[in-house]
Design a protein around this motif. Structure first.
Motif, PDB file in Angstrom:
ATOM      1  N   THR A 297      -3.915 -26.355  16.460  1.00 42.24           N
ATOM      2  CA  THR A 297      -3.197 -27.194  15.893  1.00 42.24           C
ATOM      3  C   THR A 297      -2.424 -26.870  14.737  1.00 42.24           C
ATOM      4  OG1 THR A 297      -4.126 -29.320  16.538  1.00 42.24           O
ATOM      5  CG2 THR A 297      -2.809 -29.579  14.623  1.00 42.24           C
TER       6      THR A 297
ATOM      7  N   TRP B  32      -8.876 -27.201  15.417  1.00 41.21           N
ATOM      8  CA  TRP B  32      -7.831 -27.517  14.238  1.00 41.21           C
ATOM      9  C   TRP B  32      -7.190 -26.115  14.231  1.00 41.21           C
ATOM     10  CZ3 TRP B  32      -5.606 -31.029  11.932  1.00 41.21           C
ATOM     11  CH2 TRP B  32      -6.104 -32.578  11.864  1.00 41.21           C
TER      12      TRP B  32
ATOM     13  N   ILE C 269      -1.965 -33.242  16.114  1.00 43.72           N
ATOM     14  CA  ILE C 269      -2.963 -33.661  14.834  1.00 43.72           C
ATOM     15  C   ILE C 269      -4.092 -34.718  15.330  1.00 43.72           C
ATOM     16  CG2 ILE C 269      -2.894 -34.804  12.886  1.00 43.72           C
ATOM     17  CD1 ILE C 269      -0.223 -33.589  12.169  1.00 43.72           C
TER      18      ILE C 269
ATOM     19  N   SER D  63      -6.826 -33.290  17.342  1.00 43.69           N
ATOM     20  CA  SER D  63      -7.663 -32.459  16.287  1.00 43.69           C
ATOM     21  C   SER D  63      -8.855 -33.543  15.503  1.00 43.69           C
ATOM     22  CB  SER D  63      -7.139 -31.446  15.496  1.00 43.69           C
ATOM     23  OG  SER D  63      -6.585 -30.413  16.144  1.00 43.69           O
TER      24      SER D  63
END
Length: 201
Positions: free
Chosen positions: A105, A102, A92, A95
């Motif tokens: 992730t 993203w 996270i 990202s």
């Protein structure tokens, strides 16, 4: 340190479980170091040091638990949760810093936390411990993240190439092992219901 009596149920208050709890405590510290000063190479290396130290506690707690017969249901459940909290924060964070797409992730976290929820959902049928594929996935994820956390923008090209190869491998392993755990969960449920036919709905 003497080996525990295998016939005696180990207490939840033991070194491996303390290491697991410590790893959970290290997550917010790691998050702050990673996100507070992302353009500072020194802070990025401090964040990486905390991440690597936390990962090493994972390797240590499992080895100690098996060697001294300190494996507990608490450890089987919370050890992977601690791992996912740490690696999840790393994914996270990267990202958020726009250093990792993203979609990578999100797909990894859906798999990771989905399997964690599944572990709790099927606890009635048995504890689904980490298998070899899951452990390999964790190692590859950890190495890939440790190469990303210092900031690829600060690294030479050879480092960047290796980091991306490892991240892609981690992504593939994450998805494949997720499917393996789904099969294992189904096997546990079917075995339990075969032994307890009256409980089948």
């Amino acid at each position: 340190m003497t080996t525990a009596d295998p016939a005696r149920k180990p207490s939840n208050w033991n070194v491996p479980n303390v290491l697991t709890a410590l790893r959970l405590v290290m997550v917010p510290l790691f998050a702050w170091l990673l996100l507070a000063y992302p353009a500072d190479p020194a802070m990025r290396w401090w964040a990486n040091a905390v991440f690597i130290l936390a990962i090493l506690t994972d390797a240590a707690d499992g080895r100690i638990a098996r060697k001294y017969n300190l494996v507990t249901n608490f450890g089987k459940l919370w050890d992977p949760i601690a791992d996912k909290a740490l690696t999840g924060m790393a994914f996270i964070g990267l990202s958020i810093l726009a250093e990792l797409p993203w979609w990578i992730t999100i797909l990894i976290l859906v798999r990771e936390w989905g399997i964690t929820v599944l572990r709790w959902a099927i606890i009635k049928y048995g504890v689904m411990a980490a298998n070899r594929g899951g452990k390999l996935k964790t190692v590859v994820q950890s190495v890939a993240l440790a190469m990303f956390i210092p900031g690829l923008q600060f690294m030479p090209m050879w480092w960047v190439v290796i980091a991306w190869i490892l991240m892609i491998a981690a992504f593939v392993l994450t998805i494949l092992t997720g499917l393996d755990y789904l099969r294992e969960a189904s096997r546990l449920r079917n075995s339990y219901l075969a032994e307890h036919p009256k409980e089948e709905s």
